[in-house]
Design an enzyme around this catalytic site. Structure first.
Site: not given
Ligand SMILES: Nc1ncnc2c1ncn2[C@@H]1O[C@H](COP(=O)(O)OP(=O)(O)OP(=O)(O)O)[C@@H](O)[C@H]1O
Length: 691
Positions: A36-37, A221-222, A252, A588
């Site tokens: 995504k990032t 983002d996020e 998330q 992660r």
DNA sequence: CTTTCACCGGTTTTT
DNA sequence: CCGGTGAAAG
């Protein structure tokens, strides 16, 4: 269209679709590690490189300042490679720093000075203490502070219906008085940054249309951790020409405690008609075995969107689960792992900052290098905040919190009574008030206050003609007496002196002007942790929350004990949030994932017996490699587990309890009968949910 | 006004 | 255990 740019070739089809997508509102909804990032970064490059957008027309919003810096670096690098510069003209900021930028530029419309300061939570708490009635217990004051922050996260004011925030009878009045004092201080708190920006945009159509004109491209983002006020801000930024894209993962969302609400990403298509949704389903980060565990646990949550996530990476080794006696054993185990493969990039993750201690001391003893992210954040240390308070007062002499903090530090004879006289004379400006109060004081207090005023004048003069900000900071430290005061601290004196030296260094890049000082303070206030570079061979100690967006070759998820992670709570929503946090932590890891849990843990000075986290019970045992189980207290039980008992048949665990260190379970059998058992002595068998 | 010391309670998580 | 708070001594 020309042939695809090279940076698009490495993307998968869905990612490419998102990068090349046109103007319609875009929602990229995708699981962990799906790029995504990377898509956001690539899209920024593409819009500049292939379409006619200029860097300064683009606004990208990240969740942390660190993420902003990283994205900035990547965009710069991308554009440089393509022979363009000015990548840094792209505005990449958090919502908070974007609003701060905006408010300084439109200070008059916001009713602020362009040099306003920003109050962090500690400062806000200090201000609240001055407005709460009588002697409320500290816990209640904190609750009120929390309620005020939550209200502002939802863009509420003291005039709104606050019933949904807090039922505390004093809340509306405390909120009102807090807002009045805050306004009088000329400073802004975190929530106020967003709220005041919204206020200006709602009131001033000319400013709004100019802003929309400038930022034709907005990317966030996020977005799953967006709060109510931020969502409104996004709507305000969105005009007929805006190219808007938001990116996130509903699994998330881990900042509900801070006002974040996953509904904003879920309702995005309704709010922005014509939205195109792109789902990314391939995970590039983790092994298959890691993803499997992550999916198993998060699948227990109700009301999630549900996403496909697969990986072409190798399955890899099964995640390991390791049992320990206590936190020191756990830390020793972690150190041992690191020693065996010291160059593997490793992160130790925990739920609460307090857990870092045991790891720190074990690493120090083993002489292994580490970096501690978060915790006693550099700019939140006492000596640093003292000096910053002086600096803030120099930019804004209405700043009550900073004034109260340093007026009598180090002690110069100003006690309660002297300060109440100053307070009686308060106009908006605290130095004026001091001047007026001087006439009424005598003796020590008068001398002390006179000294303080001289000092202010002297340092203010220094600000007017110093070349470099570090010169001013050094002068504040020495002339104010704070340097000497902190150096004299018995055992921390040396460390404090070093910290103050570091502060002087940190100021060096800034010019010694009020603008330079304001910028320095803003960077400090919005990014209190300071920057710690990652380096090979240096272990990272970090809370699970802080790992959002990061990745490591090897991840240790520690303290998997009921009551710690998840924390015990009656609220099923919170359990779900903790489960999402588990999902974030696990995903992660690129290569290796290890869980650890302790039978006993030192807490509040006492060893407390603990049981393995219910999340461990939610993993298929076949997906784990278990180490050191079999002893007492290593069987993993969860409320809701279906069990079989020879005499009573099948039932469900409804409660876990302890008798000393012995675990007990209450079971409701399908016959309706209840039973209490100590699994250490009673043969209870686990059975699958559908049996 | 400042310093010291006994006592209480317990922070998730952070921009 | 540790940090914040409040009372009492200096
Ligand atoms: N098409 C691709 N080819 C190779 N690697 C990729 C590709 N897309 C992403 N990656 C890599 O996968 C990793 C995860 O990417 P990224 O951080 O952008 O994911 P994300 O969806 O933002 O993750 P999260 O939500 O978990 O933080 C990164 O190391 C990134 O470089």
């Amino acid at each position: 269209m020309d042939e695809l740019p090279s940076y698009a070739e490495t993307l998968n089809e869905r990612q490419r679709e998102a990068v090349l997508h046109g103007k319609a509102p875009l929602l990229i909804l995708a699981g962990a590690g799906s790029g995504k990032t990377r898509v956001v970064t690539t899209r920024i490059t593409y819009l500049i490189d292939r379409l006619s957008f200029t860097p300064d027309q683009i606004l990208a919003v990240t969740f942390t300042n660190k993420a902003a810096r990283e994205m900035q670096e990547r965009v710069d690098r991308f554009l440089e490679e393509r022979g363009r510069d000015a990548g840094s003209a792209v505005m990449i900021k958090t919502f908070h720093s974007f609003c701060s930028w905006f408010l300084r530029r439109n200070a008059a419309a916001a009713g602020l000075s362009p040099y306003f300061g920003i109050y962090d939570d500690d400062d806000a708490l200090a201000l609240i203490k001055t407005v709460v009635p009588g002697h409320l217990p500290a816990g209640e004051v904190r609750t009120l502070q929390n309620a005020i922050s939550r209200a502002k996260d939802d863009n509420l004011t003291p005039d709104d219906d606050l019933g949904g925030i807090s039922a505390h009878p004093e809340f509306p009045e405390v909120f009102r008085r807090y807002e009045e004092k805050l306004a009088a201080s000329g400073n802004v708190d975190f929530g106020g940054l967003i709220q005041k920006t919204l206020m200006v945009l709602h009131r001033e159509p000319a400013i709004t249309s100019r802003l929309r004109q400038k930022f034709q491209v907005v990317l966030v983002d996020e977005y799953q951790d967006c709060n109510g006020a931020q969502s409104l801000l996004l709507e305000a930024l969105y005009g007929p020409q805006t190219w808007l894209a938001v990116v996130g993962d509903d699994d998330q969302s881990i900042y509900r405690f801070r006002g974040a609400d996953v509904s904003h990403i879920l309702n995005f298509p309704q709010k922005f008609p014509g939205t195109v949704i792109v789902r990314l389903e391939q995970n590039y980060r983790s092994t298959g075995a890691i993803l499997e565990v992550a999916s198993q646990v998060v699948a227990r949550n109700q009301g999630r969107l549900g996403k496909t996530l697969w990986t072409a990476n190798p399955v890899g080794r099964k995640p390991r689960l390791v049992f320990h006696n206590d936190q020191d054993d756990e830390a020793a185990w972690a150190v041992d792992l690191i020693k065996r493969a010291p160059l593997t990039e490793t992160a130790i993750l925990y739920r609460t900052n307090a857990q870092s201690r045991a790891f720190e001391s074990a690493l120090v003893r083993a002489k292994l290098p580490y970096r501690l992210v978060g915790t006693v954040r550099f700019y939140e240390r006492e000596e640093i905040k003292d000096v910053l308070a002086w600096l803030r007062l120099l930019t804004n002499s209405r700043d009550e919190v900073s004034f109260q903090r340093i007026v009598n530090k180090p002690a110069r004879g100003l006690g309660k009574s002297a300060l109440s006289i100053v307070e009686r004379h308060r106009t908006s400006d605290w130095l004026d008030a001091c001047g007026l109060a001087l006439g009424e004081l005598k003796g020590k207090a008068k001398a002390g206050l006179g000294q303080f005023l001289d000092l202010y004048a002297q340092l203010n003069g220094a600000l007017m003609n110093c070349r470099n900000l570090s010169v001013l900071v050094q002068q504040v430290i020495e002339d104010s007496g704070l340097g000497e005061h902190h150096r004299q601290n018995e055992d921390l004196g040396e460390a404090k002196e070093q910290n103050l030296d570091e502060l002087v260094n940190a100021a060096a890049p800034y010019p010694g002007t009020i603008e330079g000082l304001t910028q320095f303070l803003e960077n400090v206030e919005l990014d209190a942790a300071g920057t710690l570079d990652e380096q090979p061979g240096v272990t990272t100690l970090i809370t699970m929350h802080n790992t959002k967006g990061l990745e490591f070759d090897r991840v240790l998820v520690t303290g998997l004990e009921d009551g710690l992670f998840p924390r015990d709570t009656f609220d099923p929503q919170e359990i779900e949030e903790e489960r999402r946090l588990f999902y974030v932590a696990v995903t992660r890891a690129r290569q290796e994932l290890l869980f650890s849990t302790c039978r006993s843990r030192l807490q509040h000075g006492k060893y407390q017996d603990r049981a393995p986290s219910r999340f461990l019970a939610e993993i298929d045992p076949d997906s784990l490699e278990v180490v050191g189980a079999g002893g007492r207290g290593t069987e993993i039980w969860a409320v809701g587990q279906r069990v079989f008992h020879d005499d009573f048949g099948v039932g469900t665990v409804v409660k876990k309890w302890y008798n000393g260190s012995e675990l007990g379970l209450d079971v409701r059998f399908d016959s309706g009968r209840m039973g209490r058992f100590m699994p250490a002595y009673t043969p209870l068998e686990k059975v699958a949910a559908d049996e």
